[in-house]
Design a protein around this motif. Structure first.
Motif, PDB file in Angstrom:
ATOM      1  N   SER A  29      12.919  97.459  34.406  1.00  0.00           N
ATOM      2  CA  SER A  29      13.711  98.689  35.420  1.00  0.00           C
ATOM      3  C   SER A  29      13.295  99.721  35.364  1.00  0.00           C
ATOM      4  O   SER A  29      12.635 100.422  34.559  1.00  0.00           O
ATOM      5  CB  SER A  29      15.237  98.291  35.052  1.00  0.00           C
ATOM      6  N   CYS A  66      12.789  98.443  42.241  1.00  0.00           N
ATOM      7  CA  CYS A  66      13.045  98.965  40.922  1.00  0.00           C
ATOM      8  C   CYS A  66      13.259  98.035  39.853  1.00  0.00           C
ATOM      9  O   CYS A  66      13.568  97.988  38.780  1.00  0.00           O
ATOM     10  CB  CYS A  66      14.379  99.756  41.106  1.00  0.00           C
ATOM     11  N   CYS A  67      13.333  96.448  40.207  1.00  0.00           N
ATOM     12  CA  CYS A  67      13.474  95.558  39.269  1.00  0.00           C
ATOM     13  C   CYS A  67      12.509  94.323  39.489  1.00  0.00           C
ATOM     14  O   CYS A  67      12.206  93.968  40.412  1.00  0.00           O
ATOM     15  CB  CYS A  67      14.829  94.874  39.310  1.00  0.00           C
ATOM     16  N   CYS A 113      19.005  97.110  32.066  1.00  0.00           N
ATOM     17  CA  CYS A 113      19.371  95.685  32.451  1.00  0.00           C
ATOM     18  C   CYS A 113      19.988  95.179  30.910  1.00  0.00           C
ATOM     19  O   CYS A 113      19.451  95.664  29.682  1.00  0.00           O
ATOM     20  CB  CYS A 113      17.983  94.820  32.271  1.00  0.00           C
ATOM     21  N   ALA A 142      16.913 102.276  38.976  1.00  0.00           N
ATOM     22  CA  ALA A 142      17.507 101.478  38.014  1.00  0.00           C
ATOM     23  C   ALA A 142      17.034 101.733  36.561  1.00  0.00           C
ATOM     24  O   ALA A 142      15.965 102.138  36.380  1.00  0.00           O
ATOM     25  CB  ALA A 142      17.034  99.950  38.195  1.00  0.00           C
ATOM     26  N   VAL A 184      22.240  95.145  35.916  1.00  0.00           N
ATOM     27  CA  VAL A 184      21.498  96.442  36.109  1.00  0.00           C
ATOM     28  C   VAL A 184      22.387  97.522  36.474  1.00  0.00           C
ATOM     29  O   VAL A 184      23.303  97.441  37.116  1.00  0.00           O
ATOM     30  CB  VAL A 184      20.272  96.195  36.987  1.00  0.00           C
ATOM     31  N   GLY A 243      15.230  93.657  44.595  1.00  0.00           N
ATOM     32  CA  GLY A 243      15.562  94.456  43.758  1.00  0.00           C
ATOM     33  C   GLY A 243      16.906  95.390  44.119  1.00  0.00           C
ATOM     34  O   GLY A 243      17.723  94.994  45.006  1.00  0.00           O
ATOM     35  N   TYR A 270      12.458  91.426  31.849  1.00  0.00           N
ATOM     36  CA  TYR A 270      13.103  92.314  33.015  1.00  0.00           C
ATOM     37  C   TYR A 270      12.497  93.572  32.707  1.00  0.00           C
ATOM     38  O   TYR A 270      12.658  94.244  31.666  1.00  0.00           O
ATOM     39  CB  TYR A 270      14.618  92.071  33.183  1.00  0.00           C
ATOM     40  N   LYS A 274      10.885  90.876  36.930  1.00  0.00           N
ATOM     41  CA  LYS A 274      10.665  89.896  35.861  1.00  0.00           C
ATOM     42  C   LYS A 274       9.304  89.001  35.738  1.00  0.00           C
ATOM     43  O   LYS A 274       8.665  88.863  36.492  1.00  0.00           O
ATOM     44  CB  LYS A 274      11.881  88.830  35.888  1.00  0.00           C
ATOM     45  N   LEU A 326      12.986  90.709  41.658  1.00  0.00           N
ATOM     46  CA  LEU A 326      14.372  90.360  41.288  1.00  0.00           C
ATOM     47  C   LEU A 326      15.107  90.225  42.596  1.00  0.00           C
ATOM     48  O   LEU A 326      15.763  91.368  42.813  1.00  0.00           O
ATOM     49  CB  LEU A 326      14.710  90.929  40.138  1.00  0.00           C
ATOM     50  N   ASN A 358      22.834  90.036  38.824  1.00  0.00           N
ATOM     51  CA  ASN A 358      21.631  89.254  39.452  1.00  0.00           C
ATOM     52  C   ASN A 358      21.984  87.717  38.933  1.00  0.00           C
ATOM     53  O   ASN A 358      22.376  87.358  37.979  1.00  0.00           O
ATOM     54  CB  ASN A 358      20.433  89.615  38.507  1.00  0.00           C
ATOM     55  N   TRP A 380      21.930  89.178  44.551  1.00  0.00           N
ATOM     56  CA  TRP A 380      22.727  90.376  43.864  1.00  0.00           C
ATOM     57  C   TRP A 380      24.278  90.043  44.220  1.00  0.00           C
ATOM     58  O   TRP A 380      24.554  89.722  45.338  1.00  0.00           O
ATOM     59  CB  TRP A 380      22.160  91.751  44.026  1.00  0.00           C
TER      60      TRP A 380
END
Length: 206
Positions: free
Chosen positions: A13, A26-27, A49, A46, A58, A41, A11, A29, A38, A76, A81
């Protein structure tokens, strides 16, 4: 800002809005072959994680995750989310698991959520300020947390100068320090001289 491996994935961020041409706020994987967002996001910033209770959390400076309201911390799950309680009133810069609790630390914020100062932990229902140990006070900034898997001690680094009322320039720890046997079998006397110097006399058991 952070790279984290958990459950066969890597991951990342930070501050970005896409990955490999896909929208990813911002996220994202990596599964070993390709990058994927993700679940849209989180907000705009972010930082860290962390794996906790079979999920990835996060922390950052955001107020929504995947379009849902989530202050500073989000979880997550398979379908997207989830907010973590009411969120934490903090600019989340780092997170770690210590003694079975998820800690989030950073800088005191005027945002919404539970009041945690500069560090708090999730007790399963609400965010609770950590008013003991290195985080007492809650006004200075903590930029990193790390829990040593061998000793169980959690270390913190950041822009702070005190720890539990003691001088602690930018680094401190929380937990019990276990010394080797040869260092634990001794008696110690501490004496303060008229010049305010400290004398330490010790006698080992061997």
């Amino acid at each position: 800002n952070d790279v984290y491996a958990s459950g066969g994935y890597v991951y990342v961020s930070g501050v970005f809005d896409q990955v490999c041409g896909q929208v990813a706020f911002c996220c994202a994987k990596w599964n070993g072959m390709s990058w994927t967002p993700l679940h849209m996001g989180v907000g705009i910033y972010a930082n860290k994680c962390t794996s906790y209770s079979s999920s990835v959390y996060v922390a950052g400076g955001f107020s929504n995750a995947g379009g849902a309201t989530s202050q500073a911390v989000a979880r997550n799950v398979g379908g997207g989310w989830q907010s973590v309680g009411n969120g934490a009133k903090i600019f989340g810069q780092t997170s770690a698991v210590y003694q079975g609790k998820l800690y989030v630390a950073g800088q005191k914020s005027l945002g919404s959520g539970d009041q945690v100062g500069n560090c708090g932990y999730w007790n399963g229902s609400i965010w609770v300020p950590d008013n003991t140990g290195i985080f007492a006070g809650g006004y200075e900034s903590i930029s990193t947390l790390y829990t040593d898997p061998l000793s169980g001690i959690m270390y913190a680094g950041g822009a702070f100068t005190t720890s539990s009322g003691n001088i602690a320039n930018n680094i401190a720890y929380k937990g019990e320090v276990s010394l080797p046997v040869e260092l634990t079998l001794f008696t110690c006397e501490v004496e303060k001289t008229p010049e305010q110097n400290v004398k330490i006399k010790w006698e080992t058991a061997t």
